[in-house]
Design a protein around this motif. Structure first.
Motif, PDB file in Angstrom:
ATOM      1  N   ALA A 282       0.943  -1.344  -0.014  1.00  0.00           N
ATOM      2  CA  ALA A 282      -0.025  -0.161   0.002  1.00  0.00           C
ATOM      3  C   ALA A 282       0.922   1.296  -0.005  1.00  0.00           C
ATOM      4  O   ALA A 282       1.935   1.279   0.673  1.00  0.00           O
ATOM      5  CB  ALA A 282      -0.808   0.061   1.208  1.00  0.00           C
ATOM      6  N   GLY A 285       2.768   3.207  -4.846  1.00  0.00           N
ATOM      7  CA  GLY A 285       2.587   4.183  -6.176  1.00  0.00           C
ATOM      8  C   GLY A 285       1.987   3.172  -7.287  1.00  0.00           C
ATOM      9  O   GLY A 285       2.299   3.527  -8.384  1.00  0.00           O
ATOM     10  N   LYS A 286       1.179   2.257  -7.080  1.00  0.00           N
ATOM     11  CA  LYS A 286       0.655   1.418  -7.933  1.00  0.00           C
ATOM     12  C   LYS A 286      -0.232   2.189  -8.954  1.00  0.00           C
ATOM     13  O   LYS A 286      -0.383   2.364 -10.071  1.00  0.00           O
ATOM     14  CB  LYS A 286      -0.143   0.279  -7.585  1.00  0.00           C
ATOM     15  CG  LYS A 286       0.755  -0.704  -6.662  1.00  0.00           C
ATOM     16  CD  LYS A 286       0.033  -1.709  -6.104  1.00  0.00           C
ATOM     17  CE  LYS A 286      -0.921  -1.841  -5.211  1.00  0.00           C
ATOM     18  NZ  LYS A 286      -0.359  -1.100  -3.830  1.00  0.00           N
ATOM     19  N   THR A 288      -0.651   5.603  -8.975  1.00  0.00           N
ATOM     20  CA  THR A 288       0.018   6.684  -9.582  1.00  0.00           C
ATOM     21  C   THR A 288       0.589   6.124 -10.883  1.00  0.00           C
ATOM     22  O   THR A 288       0.609   6.964 -11.700  1.00  0.00           O
ATOM     23  CB  THR A 288       0.724   7.262  -8.535  1.00  0.00           C
ATOM     24  OG1 THR A 288       0.191   7.443  -7.273  1.00  0.00           O
ATOM     25  CG2 THR A 288       1.309   8.580  -9.115  1.00  0.00           C
ATOM     26  N   TRP A 471       5.452  11.531   0.571  1.00  0.00           N
ATOM     27  CA  TRP A 471       4.437  12.626   0.126  1.00  0.00           C
ATOM     28  C   TRP A 471       4.181  13.247   1.654  1.00  0.00           C
ATOM     29  O   TRP A 471       4.330  14.506   1.623  1.00  0.00           O
ATOM     30  CB  TRP A 471       3.375  12.221  -0.508  1.00  0.00           C
ATOM     31  CG  TRP A 471       2.222  13.062  -0.716  1.00  0.00           C
ATOM     32  CD1 TRP A 471       2.370  14.204  -1.461  1.00  0.00           C
ATOM     33  CD2 TRP A 471       1.090  13.132   0.176  1.00  0.00           C
ATOM     34  NE1 TRP A 471       1.122  14.920  -1.208  1.00  0.00           N
ATOM     35  CE2 TRP A 471       0.561  14.464  -0.251  1.00  0.00           C
ATOM     36  CE3 TRP A 471       0.723  12.360   1.142  1.00  0.00           C
ATOM     37  CZ2 TRP A 471      -0.792  14.760   0.542  1.00  0.00           C
ATOM     38  CZ3 TRP A 471      -0.784  12.740   1.967  1.00  0.00           C
ATOM     39  CH2 TRP A 471      -1.289  13.980   1.494  1.00  0.00           C
ATOM     40  N   HIS A 581      -6.311   7.994   0.713  1.00  0.00           N
ATOM     41  CA  HIS A 581      -5.353   6.771   0.539  1.00  0.00           C
ATOM     42  C   HIS A 581      -5.748   5.876   1.257  1.00  0.00           C
ATOM     43  O   HIS A 581      -6.246   6.019   2.531  1.00  0.00           O
ATOM     44  CB  HIS A 581      -3.706   7.229   0.595  1.00  0.00           C
ATOM     45  CG  HIS A 581      -3.203   5.869   0.194  1.00  0.00           C
ATOM     46  ND1 HIS A 581      -2.389   5.147   0.812  1.00  0.00           N
ATOM     47  CD2 HIS A 581      -2.792   5.604  -1.235  1.00  0.00           C
ATOM     48  CE1 HIS A 581      -1.726   4.116   0.065  1.00  0.00           C
ATOM     49  NE2 HIS A 581      -2.176   4.622  -1.074  1.00  0.00           N
TER      50      HIS A 581
HETATM   51  P1  ADP Z   1      -0.826   2.744  -4.190  1.00  0.00           P
HETATM   52  O1  ADP Z   1      -1.728   2.580  -5.112  1.00  0.00           O
HETATM   53  O2  ADP Z   1       0.257   1.654  -4.148  1.00  0.00           O
HETATM   54  O3  ADP Z   1      -1.385   2.251  -2.811  1.00  0.00           O
HETATM   55  P2  ADP Z   1      -0.508   5.508  -4.716  1.00  0.00           P
HETATM   56  O4  ADP Z   1      -0.327   5.289  -6.192  1.00  0.00           O
HETATM   57  O5  ADP Z   1      -1.941   5.717  -4.259  1.00  0.00           O
HETATM   58  O6  ADP Z   1      -0.015   3.948  -3.877  1.00  0.00           O
HETATM   59  O7  ADP Z   1       0.508   6.302  -3.923  1.00  0.00           O
HETATM   60  C1  ADP Z   1       0.067   7.033  -2.968  1.00  0.00           C
HETATM   61  C2  ADP Z   1       0.708   8.257  -3.059  1.00  0.00           C
HETATM   62  O8  ADP Z   1       2.066   8.451  -2.981  1.00  0.00           O
HETATM   63  C3  ADP Z   1       0.318   9.214  -4.243  1.00  0.00           C
HETATM   64  O9  ADP Z   1      -1.186   9.862  -3.882  1.00  0.00           O
HETATM   65  C4  ADP Z   1       1.638  10.247  -4.331  1.00  0.00           C
HETATM   66  O10 ADP Z   1       1.237  11.365  -3.348  1.00  0.00           O
HETATM   67  C5  ADP Z   1       2.483   9.358  -3.815  1.00  0.00           C
HETATM   68  N1  ADP Z   1       3.140   8.916  -4.991  1.00  0.00           N
HETATM   69  C6  ADP Z   1       3.015   7.462  -5.337  1.00  0.00           C
HETATM   70  N2  ADP Z   1       3.751   7.249  -6.463  1.00  0.00           N
HETATM   71  C7  ADP Z   1       4.489   8.373  -7.054  1.00  0.00           C
HETATM   72  C8  ADP Z   1       5.088   8.695  -7.992  1.00  0.00           C
HETATM   73  N3  ADP Z   1       5.427   7.819  -8.761  1.00  0.00           N
HETATM   74  N4  ADP Z   1       5.446   9.987  -8.214  1.00  0.00           N
HETATM   75  C9  ADP Z   1       5.332  11.021  -7.261  1.00  0.00           C
HETATM   76  N5  ADP Z   1       4.227  10.688  -6.091  1.00  0.00           N
HETATM   77  C10 ADP Z   1       4.046   9.320  -5.959  1.00  0.00           C
END
Ligand code: ADP
Length: 989
Positions: A282, A285-286, A288, A471, A581
């Motif tokens: 979790a 960044g999946k 994103t 973040w 999140h």
């Molecule tokens: P997951 O889907 O793995 O739970 P998220 O993609 O929702 O993770 O990432 C959570 C937060 O982390 C995002 O809302 C963003 O703020 C930050 N984040 C994640 N991946 C990136 C990235 N590649 N570049 C910049 N910020 C990122």
């Protein structure tokens, strides 16, 4: 400067330019040119392209060959590099002036085989579009068997590799096969038919739909949702590359993957399957990353082989109550075609390879994956989860690539068997953290301060590998920079920081006294907490106005920023909300468990008994009992629980542990009764201790003569993390007091820096030294630093394949030298160079009880071997030395031989694959001659000739305790091998 000197001088840079992308393409294109020019003969080419050899090693071998061939070959090599490398990479090398005519040499083309060779570079690109046709012609003319075709079309091959493999096979088949290929290419070129893949001219209606879909996808993906509550941040401004890896080792893919590799052929394990799984913890960044892919596609900047891309969010699909057909799913949930729906859908059905589906958060779907119910008809209606499962397993829309994201814990074997491949997203690298923080803060002095404060708090730096935590830390820079001593250490600390940040951000004037902020906002926390808690319990992540109302969530609570409006592409008029999140939802659920006086007394222990819940399939029923206010019947009638719920329950439990830590007791003082809080603390401590005992009970009794070993079961690392969150050494000590093993195995456990911090915190309390095996994780240099507090309790440390560099080794060894128990280390396949060998030399000098040093598959050269020799010279204890797959060459072997010649301890030495020739072998013969301890010498895959082996034979005549000298794959003829085996049976060829 002469070309030869330039090749030597720029060796490191050339290697980097050829290999750092991880793709073999640059190297293979250079090889094509050299073959075409006749600068490499076929045997030399084959010696370089040994299947399974690492990319860097192939490139090194090419450099050696080119260098030994002299100035002309070097000049042509530099010219080939100039042609092959992209401008930016080429700019870092000095290649100017090397622009030779790279066309094939006409005089060498009297046969078809020669023509194929002389035109290899252009044939490779021309063949790509017509591989199938060429193969078919070769089969029809009796030149190829179906096994030949299968080999060419191996899924791990990129299209250019398929073309090369085809040419290589044709060469082996002879002149007539070569003539067939040339003729076929000529014909197809003339007719212009199949050299490029089918050309499609989609209808106007289709193109209009394509535009509508891409502008809708673009609009959905250009901003990041985490920032919704506070500010808008465009994805372009903040997107930072995460670390992508294949879950299964693949010999043809080295180094990091890029975004497009996710849907590419690289690393395919099941070419019949269409589904690619992108897994990560979790917050790794999946979502994103998918968002980035969507945006790039919509803009025409990536994935342009796909005409249509349909993005889905599983958490939103949860609220689809109707039964739908695939057509309705696509059009109603993604983009509605204003006209000609049937025609557009028919195009999709007819061209599955031009369509891409993405499903974000499979772990958030209410129903766990199952492949029991089959559905094949795309216009037949079914519940959405049934559609989804059939799409994933390929019974619906076969041929459409589907990218699915999930947390690893939620992926079971049933899903795995339908996967084309699995790609792991491992969060930010250290440079990714740096890059993200700089992007986040337009004021570079603030960015520099945040980065500096992270450097002084490595536990927090470790946490920042998770993008969501990175973040939060960046977002809360004011709190972070202002808090000095109390800088956050645990995940709970970081989430408390954002909680405080959001509250103070919304009402900055009101926050008066310290610790008052929670009390001031207690009602909001309880409302949101209840919503979160009920959501976790029922796998609900999107909330309607009714849901909010039933938990008392009011406008003011929404305004705090923890809830954001759900971005739903489906046709629902009412606004829906979600936590920014999923980890934030877990945090609120944990806050609710800690603060609420209405939850069931046994709520906490039930939360920690996840394992039992999974086994007995009772999680919904058990967990629903936590909620006193919940209607029991309603809860019990929910779908059966699945493993998909476990990750969220685990995260919630981790937060509960952290919130009930002694350090945060002050926060609850005026918010709930301290006697109830104390009771909850005791409950958590009991649960953790009980959980650990269960793991220890599973340790099998050792086979007589073997060490007692524990292989961590799922959940072990989670318990360790919970204990770390509590930050109470008493609990850690108690948990470890009953663990009695000699070896603790945590391989493939997804251990990154965060887990290392927790492991070290807990394991340092072990009573007896252990071997700690952490192979195949993502420890990295930051993780290594985190492990230092438990080094004193490790007698052996196995860190194979963990992305560790010389810097990590410097810190590790500085500590290791002081640790009495530490006597073995294995670092196979990391990123070590000569710069680390001085540290190992110091270790060997200072620790006269050190037993085993394994440094295989790194980048150590003769220089490194010489440094190492300085330590070996004075060491009297080392028994095993492994340097497999480095490049120490003759000079390195000589240095080692001089140092080890009189060793009385060394039993085993491996210099496999190190470019050692006869000079090196003759030097090593001195160890055989003089050492009183050596039993095995491994020299497989070197370039030792008869002269070298003669030296070894002579030395063996003076030695009876050496059992074997391994010499497979060296420069000896069959006759020589036979003769020498007869003379000395201990030589193994
Ligand atoms: P997951 O889907 O793995 O739970 P998220 O993609 O929702 O993770 O990432 C959570 C937060 O982390 C995002 O809302 C963003 O703020 C930050 N984040 C994640 N991946 C990136 C990235 N590649 N570049 C910049 N910020 C990122």
């Amino acid at each position: 400067m002469f070309a030869q000197e330039l090749v030597l001088k720029q060796r490191t840079e050339i290697l980097h330019a050829l290999c750092s992308s991880g793709s073999a393409e640059h190297l293979e294109r250079v090889l094509d040119v050299l073959l075409a020019q006749g600068e490499l003969i076929w045997e030399e080419y084959q010696n370089i392209q040994v299947p399974g050899r690492a990319l860097y090693n192939k490139a090194r071998q090419l450099l050696d060959v080119v260098y030994t061939k002299g100035v002309n070959t070097c000049a042509l090599f530099l010219a080939a590099l100039k042609q092959v490398l992209p401008d930016a990479q080429e700019a870092n090398l000095s290649l100017s002036g090397y622009c030779l005519n790279l066309e094939g040499k006409e005089e060498n083309q009297s046969t078809s085989t020669q023509t194929l060779l002389a035109h290899r570079p252009s044939l490779v690109s021309r063949l790509q579009g017509c591989i199938n046709g060429t193969l078919q012609t070769l089969v029809e003319t009796g030149h190829f068997t179906s096994a030949d075709c299968d080999e060419v079309k191996l899924p791990i091959h990129t299209p250019t590799q398929q073309a090369r493999c085809l040419l290589d096979h044709v060469r082996a088949k002879g002149e007539s096969a070569a003539a067939v290929v040339l003729q076929y290419i000529e014909q197809t070129q003339e007719s212009g038919s199949s050299l490029n893949q089918e050309r499609l001219t989609p209808s106007k209606e289709f193109q209009t739909y394509q535009k509508k879909l891409s502008s809708s996808v673009s609009a959905q993906s250009c901003f990041l949702s985490t920032y919704g509550g506070t500010s808008h941040m465009s994805l372009d401004d903040i997107y930072t590359e995460g670390q992508l890896e294949l879950a299964h080792a693949c010999t043809d893919v080295h180094g990091p993957l890029n975004l497009e590799d996710i849907v590419g052929t690289a690393g395919t394990v099941n070419k019949e399957a269409d589904t690619v799984l992108l897994s990560g913890e979790a917050g790794s960044g999946k979502s994103t990353l998918l968002q980035r892919l969507h945006l790039l596609w919509a803009r025409g900047a990536a994935l342009q082989d796909f005409h249509l891309l349909f993005p889905f969010s599983c958490r939103r699909l949860n609220s689809e109550q109707r039964e739908l057909s695939v057509q309705e799913l696509l059009f109603q949930h993604c983009c509605w075609p204003d006209r000609e729906q049937e025609e557009i859908f028919q195009f999709i059905l007819d061209h599955p390879h031009l369509i891409l589906f993405t499903f974000d958060g499979l772990d958030e779907l209410k129903q766990g994956f199952s492949d029991e119910q089959r559905l094949c008809c795309p216009i037949q209606r079914a519940p959405v989860h049934v559609l989804l499962f059939n799409l994933i397993q390929g019974s619906l829309m076969k041929g459409v690539i589907k990218v699915v994201t999930s947390r690893p814990e939620a992926v079971g074997p049933t899903l795995k068997k339908h996967l084309r491949k699995e790609v792991l997203l491992k969060g930010f690298s250290p440079s990714g953290i740096d890059c993200f923080v700089r992007k986040h803060h337009s004021d570079s002095s603030v960015a520099a301060k945040v980065l500096q404060s992270l450097q002084t708090n490595t536990a927090l730096l470790g946490l920042c590998h998770s993008p969501v935590l990175c973040w939060i830390v960046s977002q809360c820079h004011k709190e972070l920079l202002g808090c000095g001593e109390g800088s956050p250490q645990t995940i709970t600390d970081v989430y408390l920081m954002i909680l405080q940040h959001f509250f103070q951000h919304q009402s900055p004037l009101k926050s008066t006294k310290r610790l008052g902020w929670l009390q001031e906002n207690l009602q909001t926390v309880l409302h949101l907490g209840q919503l979160a808690f009920e959501g976790i319990e029922t796998t609900c992540y999107v909330f309607s106005a009714k849901d909010l109302e039933s938990c008392g969530v009011i406008e003011k609570d929404i305004g705090m920023g923890f809830l954001i409006q759900s971005r739903d592409m489906s046709f629902t008029d009412s606004i829906r909300y979600e936590f920014f999140h999923v980890t934030m939802q877990c945090f609120f659920a944990a806050l609710y468990l800690v603060l609420s006086s209405t939850t069931d007394r046994s709520a906490i222990s039930k939360l920690f008994e996840l394992k039992d819940m999974r086994e007995t399939s009772l999680s919904s029923v058990c967990f629903s009992a936590c909620l006193a206010s919940k209607d029991q019947n309603e809860a019990a009638s929910e779908e059966d629980p699945t493993a998909t719920e476990i990750p969220n329950l685990q995260i919630t439990a981790t937060f509960v542990s952290g919130l009930l830590s002694n350090r945060h007791q002050g926060l609850w003082l005026h918010c709930c009764s301290s006697s109830i809080t104390e009771k909850k603390v005791r409950q958590v401590a009991r649960c953790l201790s009980k959980g650990m005992q269960q793991h220890f009970k599973s340790i099998p009794q050792p086979v007589p003569g073997e060490k007692k070993s524990m292989h961590a079961m799922p959940g072990f690392v989670w318990l360790i993390k919970c204990i770390y969150e509590m930050q109470e050494s008493r609990i850690a000590k108690e948990a470890m007091s009953k663990l009695e093993v000699d070896h603790l195995k945590l391989t493939y456990c997804n251990i990154g820096p965060v887990e290392c911090t927790a492991l070290a915190y807990v394991l340092q309390h072990l009573r007896n030294p252990v071997g700690l095996q952490l192979d195949n994780n993502s420890v990295g240099d930051v993780g290594v630093e985190q492990l230092l507090p438990c080094m004193h309790i490790c007698n052996s440390l196995y860190l194979r394949n963990n992305n560790i560099t010389d810097e990590g080794i410097r810190k590790l060894i500085a500590k290791g030298i002081q640790c009495e128990n530490f006597c073995k280390i294995a670092l196979f396949n990391n990123n070590l160079t000569d710069a680390c060998t001085q540290h190992f030399a110091a270790l060997l000098k200072n620790k006269q009880d050190f037993l085993s040093l394994r440094l295989g598959n790194n980048n150590i050269t003769a220089e490194g071997a010489k440094q190492l020799a300085e330590g070996l010279k004075v060491n009297r204890s080392l028994k095993h030395l492994g340097l497999w797959g480095n490049r120490i060459g003759d000079a390195g072997a000589e240095a080692l031989a001089n140092a080890l010649e009189n060793s009385e301890s060394l039993l085993w030495l491996s210099l496999v694959g190190n470019g050692v020739g006869s000079a090196g072998a003759c030097a090593l013969a001195k160890i055989i001659r003089n050492s009183t301890s050596l039993e095995e010498l491994w020299l497989t895959e070197n370039c030792i000739t008869k002269t070298g082996v003669e030296c070894l034979i002579q030395a063996l005549q003076h030695n009876t305790h050496v059992k074997s000298v391994w010499l497979r794959n060296n420069g000896l003829s069959l006759e020589e091998v036979e003769e020498m085996t007869q003379r000395e049976p201990r030589l193994i060829f």
